[in-house]
Design an enzyme around this catalytic site. Structure first.
Site, PDB file in Angstrom:
ATOM      1  CG  ASP A  33      -2.104   0.936   0.961  1.00 52.01           C
ATOM      2  OD1 ASP A  33      -3.302   0.310   1.066  1.00 52.01           O
ATOM      3  OD2 ASP A  33      -1.842   2.131   1.285  1.00 52.01           O
ATOM      4  CB  THR A  88     -13.394   1.792  -7.722  1.00 53.58           C
ATOM      5  OG1 THR A  88     -14.191   0.942  -6.784  1.00 53.58           O
ATOM      6  CG2 THR A  88     -12.321   0.872  -8.268  1.00 53.58           C
ATOM      7  CB  THR A  90     -18.923   8.006  -6.572  1.00 49.58           C
ATOM      8  OG1 THR A  90     -19.451   6.891  -5.947  1.00 49.58           O
ATOM      9  CG2 THR A  90     -19.908   8.498  -7.729  1.00 49.58           C
ATOM     10  CD  GLU A 161     -16.987  -3.254   6.033  1.00 47.87           C
ATOM     11  OE1 GLU A 161     -16.721  -2.643   6.928  1.00 47.87           O
ATOM     12  OE2 GLU A 161     -17.036  -2.452   4.892  1.00 47.87           O
ATOM     13  CB  CYS A 272     -20.415  -2.390  -1.566  1.00 42.95           C
ATOM     14  SG  CYS A 272     -18.823  -2.672  -1.763  1.00 42.95           S
ATOM     15  CG  PHE A 273     -25.537  -2.372  -0.046  1.00 40.78           C
ATOM     16  CD1 PHE A 273     -24.786  -3.234  -0.818  1.00 40.78           C
ATOM     17  CD2 PHE A 273     -26.395  -2.498   0.787  1.00 40.78           C
ATOM     18  CE1 PHE A 273     -24.858  -4.611  -0.079  1.00 40.78           C
ATOM     19  CE2 PHE A 273     -26.702  -3.771   1.519  1.00 40.78           C
ATOM     20  CZ  PHE A 273     -25.947  -4.789   0.879  1.00 40.78           C
ATOM     21  CE  LYS A 335     -22.718  -6.135   8.829  1.00 41.62           C
ATOM     22  NZ  LYS A 335     -22.420  -6.788   7.914  1.00 41.62           N
TER      23      LYS A 335
END
Length: 480
Positions: A33, A88, A90, A161, A272-273, A335
């Site tokens: 990294d 990645t 937006t 997760e 992600c969603f 969550k």
């Protein structure tokens, strides 16, 4: 000895490589990294991410066949298989802003791989990427590779997760997409051989590149759609006196539907969603499918509506203002069992309450004060970009305090919002909390974790998403 290198030491790269190292002792695995601080944390006793079971796996393998390094070029050059697990985010400007994925980091990774490779490589897409990314990456590698042969595979992650290690040890499926050529099939087999160390063969699925890329977006869109569907029903339950838990239980008993992802809540979050659905929307628009784009966009709209509805319910219940009132927020992660706050509904709920001049006190067992303050001051679309590129918007974060104790957060509060379903919130001494609060004392349960009748017995006015409203709330209707 096969050598694997993974670019990106985040929530996907770190745990995935740790499990591969644990299950394949004959394979050397190096995670690289550009962030030296992140690599240092992976090499320390305090890992940079919280995930149940991760500590044990890393400690068993680190220094044996699992290594973390910031010497990126060296390890790329030496490896046989390169997993690319970079951001990645937006796009924030230009063509597709707000929907399309920004592939800057992917392209940089591909160019670096082409520059330093002196032997043939298998390059594996591990980040969630738009359909046809593999084709673009392939072009960069072939045009810059100086005779080196590259095979591109798509191997999307399907981790949840909080249960990522369990998901990696016992996956529903491992999906590998590759070119339908002789070399492509050989590359697919090489990656299959890695997973075959512990995954049964019937769970390793192989497809073409595009199917693998699209399957990831489609899977997340379907899961998010279930949450938005049950949340849409929760609003109707409150209006009619039905109980969303009973409705979801009855619906989930249908074997064609099943019970998972039918818990009504304040909304979905995670890295992600929303990002994947907006990506799917953009791909549909680019392919001349506006009706399909509109269909998936509605899943995100319902999620935004649910968060607005929750904020409006809080404000309307408390005499239509929270100005100057202390509101305790229990849970900030998106969550339980993770410290991840990316796209957490708590951000929008807190911003909505701050907009009405509330004073907010937040407690979460895994999220730091620095992270919370950053989340509340960064522009909505910037959260997934590197810190130095995030533009900070001025907000009322001075009105936010962060505590390390639920009782401290709720002391003197007018209302309590439960925004993460941490198990400890079910065990709190709510009588003690009630005694320390301003009266009337309100609890707004955004995760349906509390015993509503028991709390009403103590004296709380309780709002629980999708549950029958008590008379106080019926007289104080919330309008979105």
């Amino acid at each position: 000895m096969v050598k694997i290198c993974c670019l990106g030491a985040g929530y996907v790269g770190g745990p995935t490589m740790a499990v591969i190292a644990r299950k394949c002792p004959s394979i050397e695995v190096v995670v690289v990294d550009i962030s030296v601080a992140r690599i240092t944390a992976w090499n320390s006793d305090q890992l940079p991410i919280y995930e149940p079971g991760l500590d044990d796996v890393v400690k068993q393998c680190r220094g044996r066949n699992l290594f973390f390094s910031s010497d990126i070029e060296k390890h790329i050059a030496e490896s046989d298989i390169i997993f690319v697990s970079v951001n990645t985010p937006t796009k924030t400007r230009g063509l597709g802003a707000g929907k399309a994925a920004d592939l800057t980091y992917w392209e940089s990774a591909a160019r670096m791989i082409a520059d330093v490779s002196k032997s043939d490589k298998i390059v594996v897409e591990k980040s969630t990427v738009p359909v046809k990314t593999a084709e673009a990456i392939e072009k960069i590698l072939t045009h810059n590779g100086r005779g080196t042969n590259f095979q591109i595979l798509s191997n999307p992650e399907f981790l949840a997760e909080g249960t990522a290690i369990q998901d990696l040890f016992n996956p529903d499926r491992v999906l590998i997409g590759g070119r339908e050529t002789l070399e492509g099939r050989k590359a697919v087999q090489a990656l299959k051989d890695v997973y075959a160390h512990w995954v049964p063969e019937d769970r390793i699925l192989t497809t073409n590149l595009w199917s693998a890329e699209l399957s990831k977006l489609a899977a997340n869109a379907f899961l998010a759609q279930r949450i938005s569907s049950v949340n849409a029903i929760s609003a109707l339950c409150e209006a009619t006196g039905a109980n969303v838990s009973e409705v979801a239980y009855a619906v989930g008993k249908d074997s064609r539907i099943g019970p998972k992802f039918l818990n009504a809540s304040v909304g979905f979050g995670g890295s992600c969603f929303q990002k994947d659905i907006l990506n799917l929307v953009y791909i549909c628009e680019c392919n001349g499918l506006p009706e399909i784009a509109h269909y998936w966009k509605q899943v995100v709209k319902i999620n935004d509506y649910q968060k607005s509805r929750f904020v409006n319910r809080v404000i309307s219940s408390m005499f239509n203002t929270v100005s100057g009132k202390k509101i305790a927020v229990l849970g900030f992660a998106f969550k339980k069992d993770t410290g991840d706050t990316r796209e957490t509904p708590a951000i929008d709920v807190c911003k909505g309450l701050l907009g009405d001049k509330a004073k907010i006190s937040i407690y979460d067992p895994q999220v730091t004060e620095d992270q919370i303050q950053r989340d509340l001051s960064v522009n909505k679309i910037d959260w997934d970009h590197p810190l130095h590129l995030q533009s900070m918007s001025p907000t009322a974060v001075k009105q936010v305090s962060v505590t390390w104790d639920a009782y401290e957060a709720t002391k003197g509060a007018h209302g309590v919002c439960i925004l993460t379903e941490w198990d400890e919130f079910k065990q709190l001494d709510y009588q003690r909390i009630y005694d320390s609060m301003q009266k009337p004392a309100f609890i707004f349960d955004g995760r349906n974790v509390v015993n509503v009748e028991k709390l009403r017995g103590i004296g709380f006015i309780v709002y629980s998403i999708g549950k029958p409203l008590d008379s106080w709330l019926k007289h104080m209707p919330a309008v979105v």
